[in-house]
Design a protein around this motif. Sequence first.
Motif, PDB file in Angstrom:
ATOM      1  N   LYS A 206       0.832  -1.205   0.000  1.00  3.53           N
ATOM      2  CA  LYS A 206       0.000   0.000   0.000  1.00  3.53           C
ATOM      3  C   LYS A 206       0.864   1.251   0.000  1.00  3.53           C
ATOM      4  CE  LYS A 206      -2.130  -1.252   3.626  1.00  3.53           C
ATOM      5  NZ  LYS A 206      -2.913  -1.493   4.824  1.00  3.53           N
ATOM      6  N   LEU A 207       1.944   1.234   0.786  1.00  5.03           N
ATOM      7  CA  LEU A 207       2.841   2.387   0.842  1.00  5.03           C
ATOM      8  C   LEU A 207       3.594   2.564  -0.471  1.00  5.03           C
ATOM      9  CD1 LEU A 207       4.298   1.909   4.434  1.00  5.03           C
ATOM     10  CD2 LEU A 207       2.454   3.446   3.705  1.00  5.03           C
ATOM     11  N   VAL A 208       4.008   1.452  -1.071  1.00  3.35           N
ATOM     12  CA  VAL A 208       4.718   1.529  -2.349  1.00  3.35           C
ATOM     13  C   VAL A 208       3.817   2.142  -3.416  1.00  3.35           C
ATOM     14  CG1 VAL A 208       5.776   0.168  -4.201  1.00  3.35           C
ATOM     15  CG2 VAL A 208       6.253  -0.401  -1.803  1.00  3.35           C
ATOM     16  N   VAL A 209       2.585   1.656  -3.528  1.00  3.25           N
ATOM     17  CA  VAL A 209       1.651   2.166  -4.531  1.00  3.25           C
ATOM     18  C   VAL A 209       1.326   3.631  -4.244  1.00  3.25           C
ATOM     19  CG1 VAL A 209      -0.702   1.960  -5.436  1.00  3.25           C
ATOM     20  CG2 VAL A 209       0.711  -0.091  -5.132  1.00  3.25           C
ATOM     21  N   ARG A 210       1.076   3.966  -2.985  1.00  2.00           N
ATOM     22  CA  ARG A 210       0.793   5.367  -2.633  1.00  2.00           C
ATOM     23  C   ARG A 210       1.945   6.276  -3.050  1.00  2.00           C
ATOM     24  NH1 ARG A 210       1.827   7.085   3.244  1.00  2.00           N
ATOM     25  NH2 ARG A 210       3.897   6.852   2.329  1.00  2.00           N
ATOM     26  N   ASP A 211       3.174   5.867  -2.741  1.00  2.00           N
ATOM     27  CA  ASP A 211       4.335   6.702  -3.057  1.00  2.00           C
ATOM     28  C   ASP A 211       4.542   6.858  -4.564  1.00  2.00           C
ATOM     29  OD1 ASP A 211       4.682   7.022  -0.353  1.00  2.00           O
ATOM     30  OD2 ASP A 211       6.366   5.619  -0.204  1.00  2.00           O
ATOM     31  N   ILE A 212       4.317   5.796  -5.315  1.00  2.00           N
ATOM     32  CA  ILE A 212       4.428   5.888  -6.778  1.00  2.00           C
ATOM     33  C   ILE A 212       3.402   6.883  -7.317  1.00  2.00           C
ATOM     34  CG2 ILE A 212       4.030   4.632  -8.936  1.00  2.00           C
ATOM     35  CD1 ILE A 212       5.255   2.167  -7.543  1.00  2.00           C
ATOM     36  N   LEU A 213       2.164   6.777  -6.827  1.00  2.73           N
ATOM     37  CA  LEU A 213       1.115   7.701  -7.290  1.00  2.73           C
ATOM     38  C   LEU A 213       1.460   9.140  -6.917  1.00  2.73           C
ATOM     39  CD1 LEU A 213      -2.103   5.626  -6.512  1.00  2.73           C
ATOM     40  CD2 LEU A 213      -1.119   6.117  -8.768  1.00  2.73           C
ATOM     41  N   ARG A 214       1.930   9.361  -5.695  1.00  2.84           N
ATOM     42  CA  ARG A 214       2.297  10.715  -5.271  1.00  2.84           C
ATOM     43  C   ARG A 214       3.428  11.278  -6.126  1.00  2.84           C
ATOM     44  NH1 ARG A 214       2.489  10.679   1.368  1.00  2.84           N
ATOM     45  NH2 ARG A 214       0.235  10.916   1.690  1.00  2.84           N
ATOM     46  N   ASP A 215       4.440  10.455  -6.378  1.00  8.03           N
ATOM     47  CA  ASP A 215       5.622  10.919  -7.111  1.00  8.03           C
ATOM     48  C   ASP A 215       5.324  11.250  -8.567  1.00  8.03           C
ATOM     49  OD1 ASP A 215       7.106  10.598  -4.814  1.00  8.03           O
ATOM     50  OD2 ASP A 215       8.045   8.715  -5.449  1.00  8.03           O
ATOM     51  N   GLU A 216       4.385  10.558  -9.176  1.00 10.00           N
ATOM     52  CA  GLU A 216       4.181  10.711 -10.615  1.00 10.00           C
ATOM     53  C   GLU A 216       2.847  11.344 -11.007  1.00 10.00           C
ATOM     54  OE1 GLU A 216       5.619   7.940 -13.260  1.00 10.00           O
ATOM     55  OE2 GLU A 216       7.198   7.235 -11.932  1.00 10.00           O
ATOM     56  N   TRP A 217       2.058  11.756 -10.035  1.00  6.88           N
ATOM     57  CA  TRP A 217       0.741  12.328 -10.340  1.00  6.88           C
ATOM     58  C   TRP A 217       0.892  13.598 -11.168  1.00  6.88           C
ATOM     59  CZ3 TRP A 217      -3.785  10.139 -10.042  1.00  6.88           C
ATOM     60  CH2 TRP A 217      -4.919  10.920 -10.271  1.00  6.88           C
ATOM     61  N   ASP A 218       0.096  13.713 -12.226  1.00  4.65           N
ATOM     62  CA  ASP A 218       0.119  14.881 -13.106  1.00  4.65           C
ATOM     63  C   ASP A 218      -1.219  15.601 -12.992  1.00  4.65           C
ATOM     64  OD1 ASP A 218       0.339  16.785 -15.076  1.00  4.65           O
ATOM     65  OD2 ASP A 218       0.519  15.351 -16.732  1.00  4.65           O
ATOM     66  N   ASN A 219      -1.226  16.728 -12.309  1.00  3.33           N
ATOM     67  CA  ASN A 219      -2.466  17.489 -12.136  1.00  3.33           C
ATOM     68  C   ASN A 219      -2.985  18.085 -13.430  1.00  3.33           C
ATOM     69  OD1 ASN A 219      -3.420  17.226  -9.440  1.00  3.33           O
ATOM     70  ND2 ASN A 219      -1.688  18.446  -8.743  1.00  3.33           N
ATOM     71  N   ASP A 220      -2.155  18.154 -14.461  1.00  4.58           N
ATOM     72  CA  ASP A 220      -2.629  18.644 -15.755  1.00  4.58           C
ATOM     73  C   ASP A 220      -3.578  17.650 -16.423  1.00  4.58           C
ATOM     74  OD1 ASP A 220      -1.158  20.977 -15.517  1.00  4.58           O
ATOM     75  OD2 ASP A 220       0.570  20.162 -16.611  1.00  4.58           O
ATOM     76  N   ALA A 221      -3.606  16.409 -15.911  1.00  5.41           N
ATOM     77  CA  ALA A 221      -4.430  15.356 -16.513  1.00  5.41           C
ATOM     78  C   ALA A 221      -5.839  15.289 -15.921  1.00  5.41           C
ATOM     79  CB  ALA A 221      -3.747  13.997 -16.350  1.00  5.41           C
ATOM     80  N   VAL A 222      -6.129  16.129 -14.918  1.00  4.34           N
ATOM     81  CA  VAL A 222      -7.435  16.086 -14.251  1.00  4.34           C
ATOM     82  C   VAL A 222      -8.002  17.494 -14.120  1.00  4.34           C
ATOM     83  CG1 VAL A 222      -6.989  13.958 -12.953  1.00  4.34           C
ATOM     84  CG2 VAL A 222      -6.322  16.141 -11.967  1.00  4.34           C
ATOM     85  N   PRO A 223      -9.340  17.629 -14.108  1.00  6.73           N
ATOM     86  CA  PRO A 223      -9.944  18.961 -13.984  1.00  6.73           C
ATOM     87  C   PRO A 223      -9.635  19.655 -12.659  1.00  6.73           C
ATOM     88  CG  PRO A 223     -11.572  17.387 -14.781  1.00  6.73           C
ATOM     89  CD  PRO A 223     -10.358  16.602 -14.390  1.00  6.73           C
TER      90      PRO A 223
ATOM     91  N   ASP B 144     -10.870  10.775 -15.430  1.00  2.00           N
ATOM     92  CA  ASP B 144      -9.490  11.214 -15.619  1.00  2.00           C
ATOM     93  C   ASP B 144      -8.575  10.728 -14.494  1.00  2.00           C
ATOM     94  OD1 ASP B 144     -10.242  12.406 -17.966  1.00  2.00           O
ATOM     95  OD2 ASP B 144     -10.189  14.458 -17.195  1.00  2.00           O
ATOM     96  N   MET B 145      -9.079  10.688 -13.259  1.00  2.67           N
ATOM     97  CA  MET B 145      -8.281  10.146 -12.160  1.00  2.67           C
ATOM     98  C   MET B 145      -7.993   8.667 -12.416  1.00  2.67           C
ATOM     99  SD  MET B 145     -10.114  12.086  -8.942  1.00  2.67           S
ATOM    100  CE  MET B 145      -9.367  11.126  -7.653  1.00  2.67           C
ATOM    101  N   GLY B 146      -8.980   7.940 -12.885  1.00  2.00           N
ATOM    102  CA  GLY B 146      -8.776   6.530 -13.209  1.00  2.00           C
ATOM    103  C   GLY B 146      -7.743   6.347 -14.308  1.00  2.00           C
ATOM    104  N   ASN B 147      -7.818   7.167 -15.334  1.00  8.61           N
ATOM    105  CA  ASN B 147      -6.838   7.086 -16.419  1.00  8.61           C
ATOM    106  C   ASN B 147      -5.431   7.379 -15.929  1.00  8.61           C
ATOM    107  OD1 ASN B 147      -8.917   6.501 -18.175  1.00  8.61           O
ATOM    108  ND2 ASN B 147      -9.051   8.569 -18.995  1.00  8.61           N
ATOM    109  N   GLU B 148      -5.301   8.351 -15.039  1.00  6.02           N
ATOM    110  CA  GLU B 148      -3.987   8.724 -14.508  1.00  6.02           C
ATOM    111  C   GLU B 148      -3.413   7.600 -13.629  1.00  6.02           C
ATOM    112  OE1 GLU B 148      -0.735  11.499 -13.988  1.00  6.02           O
ATOM    113  OE2 GLU B 148      -2.153  10.950 -15.548  1.00  6.02           O
TER     114      GLU B 148
END
Length: 163
Positions: free
Chosen positions: A9-26, A107-111
Amino acid sequence: MPETIQDPKLVVRDILRDEWDNDAVPTELEERDIHTGWFDDGKGFPQIAVSNRNEDLSTVTDTGFTAIAGDGSGGVQDRTGTVLVTAFAGSRDEYDSRGIERLQAEDMGNEISRIIGRNQSPGEYLALAVGPREDLVDDEVSPTEYAVQFRIRYLWKKEPARD
């Protein structure tokens, strides 16, 4: 290979935090909006929760082992598991324009799918992959709330402790 691994859970959370692109969501998410546990009432919408670790042997044998360690120290197990990743977009009340809540969920799902798809071998994991996607629509509340949920699958080799 490890005897134990960091909580997936921590690994997945950290990957999402590190690579999240706010330009991809409203509507943008802050780092704290991507967390472990379930929905956090204090954060509001949108947010992403990584929860429900479930793990088992991937190959079932009489002993539960798929091999013996090369140094003879004990058995090796192939372990497989899942964690849930839920993107809570919320209802139209959270947004300025009608319909953005559905677009936010999509869009969150796609990201999430894009990020995990690019990070298939983090650290000691042999494999990390996006599993089934489910659109969650809660029409028992008014206004209707939208979310998207994934089962993220992982696979790793558990080896005996080495002295």
